[in-house]
Design a protein around this motif. Structure first.
Motif, mmCIF file in Angstrom:
data_model
loop_
_atom_site.group_PDB
_atom_site.id
_atom_site.type_symbol
_atom_site.label_atom_id
_atom_site.label_comp_id
_atom_site.label_asym_id
_atom_site.label_seq_id
_atom_site.Cartn_x
_atom_site.Cartn_y
_atom_site.Cartn_z
ATOM 1 N N VAL A 75 -9.751 4.632 77.274
ATOM 2 C CA VAL A 75 -8.494 4.625 78.026
ATOM 3 C C VAL A 75 -7.567 5.633 77.373
ATOM 4 O O VAL A 75 -7.299 5.564 76.171
ATOM 5 N N SER A 76 -7.107 6.589 78.149
ATOM 6 C CA SER A 76 -6.279 7.666 77.614
ATOM 7 C C SER A 76 -4.801 7.277 77.683
ATOM 8 O O SER A 76 -4.252 7.064 78.762
ATOM 9 N N VAL A 77 -4.178 7.184 76.514
ATOM 10 C CA VAL A 77 -2.757 6.875 76.415
ATOM 11 C C VAL A 77 -2.000 8.187 76.187
ATOM 12 O O VAL A 77 -2.330 8.934 75.267
ATOM 13 N N PRO A 78 -1.006 8.497 77.012
ATOM 14 C CA PRO A 78 -0.273 9.770 76.872
ATOM 15 C C PRO A 78 0.680 9.722 75.681
ATOM 16 O O PRO A 78 1.889 9.516 75.830
ATOM 17 N N ASN A 79 0.140 9.946 74.473
ATOM 18 C CA ASN A 79 0.925 9.742 73.265
ATOM 19 C C ASN A 79 2.053 10.759 73.088
ATOM 20 O O ASN A 79 3.148 10.412 72.629
ATOM 21 N N TYR A 80 1.797 12.024 73.401
ATOM 22 C CA TYR A 80 2.882 13.001 73.299
ATOM 23 C C TYR A 80 4.050 12.584 74.201
ATOM 24 O O TYR A 80 5.217 12.599 73.785
ATOM 25 N N GLU A 81 3.723 12.211 75.425
ATOM 26 C CA GLU A 81 4.764 11.812 76.379
ATOM 27 C C GLU A 81 5.487 10.551 75.915
ATOM 28 O O GLU A 81 6.700 10.410 76.115
ATOM 29 N N ARG A 82 4.726 9.622 75.295
ATOM 30 C CA ARG A 82 5.364 8.407 74.767
ATOM 31 C C ARG A 82 6.427 8.757 73.735
ATOM 32 O O ARG A 82 7.524 8.198 73.726
ATOM 33 N N ASP B 213 9.773 17.252 69.417
ATOM 34 C CA ASP B 213 10.171 18.241 70.422
ATOM 35 C C ASP B 213 11.493 17.873 71.087
ATOM 36 O O ASP B 213 12.365 18.731 71.289
ATOM 37 N N TYR B 214 11.659 16.592 71.433
ATOM 38 C CA TYR B 214 12.916 16.209 72.070
ATOM 39 C C TYR B 214 14.062 16.204 71.063
ATOM 40 O O TYR B 214 15.199 16.579 71.397
ATOM 41 N N ALA B 215 13.774 15.790 69.827
ATOM 42 C CA ALA B 215 14.817 15.763 68.799
ATOM 43 C C ALA B 215 15.366 17.166 68.542
ATOM 44 O O ALA B 215 16.581 17.364 68.423
ATOM 45 N N VAL B 216 14.471 18.144 68.448
ATOM 46 C CA VAL B 216 14.904 19.527 68.242
ATOM 47 C C VAL B 216 15.742 20.005 69.426
ATOM 48 O O VAL B 216 16.774 20.659 69.263
ATOM 49 N N ASP C 25 0.340 12.778 67.754
ATOM 50 C CA ASP C 25 0.826 13.248 69.052
ATOM 51 C C ASP C 25 2.165 12.611 69.411
ATOM 52 O O ASP C 25 3.032 13.248 70.021
ATOM 53 N N VAL C 26 2.326 11.327 69.045
ATOM 54 C CA VAL C 26 3.598 10.651 69.299
ATOM 55 C C VAL C 26 4.721 11.356 68.536
ATOM 56 O O VAL C 26 5.791 11.644 69.083
ATOM 57 N N TYR D 89 7.996 11.648 73.315
ATOM 58 C CA TYR D 89 9.084 12.396 73.960
ATOM 59 C C TYR D 89 10.034 11.435 74.678
ATOM 60 O O TYR D 89 11.259 11.531 74.533
ATOM 61 N N LEU D 90 9.474 10.502 75.442
ATOM 62 C CA LEU D 90 10.300 9.556 76.197
ATOM 63 C C LEU D 90 11.038 8.586 75.283
ATOM 64 O O LEU D 90 12.164 8.175 75.576
ATOM 65 N N ALA D 91 10.406 8.208 74.174
ATOM 66 C CA ALA D 91 11.059 7.299 73.224
ATOM 67 C C ALA D 91 12.288 7.957 72.621
ATOM 68 O O ALA D 91 13.359 7.345 72.517
ATOM 69 N N MET D 92 12.145 9.216 72.215
ATOM 70 C CA MET D 92 13.286 9.928 71.631
ATOM 71 C C MET D 92 14.355 10.184 72.677
ATOM 72 O O MET D 92 15.560 10.079 72.401
ATOM 73 N N GLN D 93 13.940 10.488 73.887
ATOM 74 C CA GLN D 93 14.903 10.693 74.975
ATOM 75 C C GLN D 93 15.695 9.412 75.240
ATOM 76 O O GLN D 93 16.924 9.451 75.407
#
Length: 327
Positions: free
Chosen positions: A283-290, A88-91, A81-82, A292-296
């Motif tokens: 505990v739910s970690v928002p991995n997709y968002e992590r 997605d952000y890289a593209v 998911d990460v 996306y934000l890392a690449m941003q």
């Protein structure tokens, strides 16, 4: 001194009370400075996060379209998911991605075609990462604290979310606990610290015989479950530092006729896909968002609009059927 301001020779000279020429001589490996002064200057350079000018300039000279992703194939399921978020952000911003495991990360990250890195693999040693950053390559790390001028740390709120989980268990009258930790890491230490702090604050004793060491895998969760089943009296709840170990423990309990949660409650951390289907409290970690934000964040740094300030990702508890009688 702010993290986004590059440290210069004069900053080091002011810290050590010497001339900029003396600092320059040391940084250029000249032998005309005494050993004690040399050591003091090198230590100050390290503490201040000094990046040689030639490395600083490298950031702007590198091609600005390829990012190296330091990926762990040891725990690939967790990182999918990460990676999706990163991609997605890289593209969106026209970056290419080069996925590297620990074995080939140093070779590719040192390539002139790389303009930045995202560090996901906890097993890649600090020295390797710092060596690459010292060459002027900006980085974003996930769940790793590394003080360096060109490294932005993005961490999960491990302590806060684990506290929320354990506090609710205590409020629901659980008093007998076991803890299954993973391989030594910032994540593991913070989750265990939160667990122990809550028990201590509520005057609940913890039997060290019920502290187990795993390696983040289902297999190690099953091994811990076998040991728990040998106890004269099983604990009321097994708190696991990640979901895969919790899943391994649940399956081993069930193979031996031990019901979850009727005979023992189990919880994890991460909220991997399988957790939902097994009804695992976690505990739910928002991995997709992590991702996306890392690449941003890395893209902004490369473009000159970002910063290297630490960033914390929030996480929340998802209560499911693997915990009995939560009120």
């Amino acid at each position: 001194m702010s993290r986004d301001k590059m440290v210069g020779i004069k900053d080091i000279a002011d810290r050590c009370g010497v001339s900029p020429t003396t600092v320059s001589n040391v940084l250029n490996n000249k032998n005309n400075v005494g050993r004690q002064t040399r050591d003091r200057i090198l230590e100050a350079a390290r503490e201040l996060g000094y990046v040689p000018k030639r490395a600083e300039e490298t950031i702007h000279k590198r091609k600005k379209n390829t990012v190296a992703i330091n990926f762990s194939d040891f725990d690939a399921q967790f990182y999918f998911d990460v990676l999706h978020g990163i991609s997605d952000y890289a593209v969106k911003k026209d970056f290419n991605l080069l996925i590297c495991t620990k074995e080939n990360f140093s070779k590719y990250a040192d390539s002139d075609s790389i303009c930045g890195c995202i560090i996901m693999d906890w097993s890649t040693d600090d020295a390797t990462i710092l060596k690459i950053a010292d060459k002027g390559i900006p980085m974003v790390t996930l769940d790793r604290q590394m003080p360096h001028k060109l490294i932005k740390n993005m961490v999960t709120g491990n302590y806060e979310s684990e506290r929320t989980l354990v506090e609710k268990l205590v409020d629901s009258d659980f008093r007998s606990f076991a803890f299954l930790g993973g391989i030594d890491s910032d994540d593991n230490r913070e989750r265990y610290r939160a667990f122990r702090d809550v028990l201590k604050e509520n005057d609940i004793s913890f039997n060290r015989n019920l502290l187990y060491e795993g390696d983040w895998t289902e297999k190690s969760g099953a091994a811990a479950a076998r040991l728990i089943m040998l106890q004269p009296k099983m604990p009321e709840v097994l708190v696991c530092a990640n979901d895969l170990m919790a899943i391994g423990a649940i399956r081993k309990f069930q193979e031996n006729g031990i019901r979850v949660p009727e005979d023992i409650s189990v919880c994890g951390f991460d909220d991997v896909i399988m957790s939902k289907y097994l009804g695992l409290t976690t505990v739910s970690v928002p991995n997709y968002e992590r991702g996306y934000l890392a690449m941003q964040a890395l893209a902004d740094i490369i473009d000159g609009t970002g910063n290297f300030d630490n960033f914390k990702i929030g996480a929340r508890v998802k209560w499911r059927k693997s915990i009995k009688s939560v009120t």
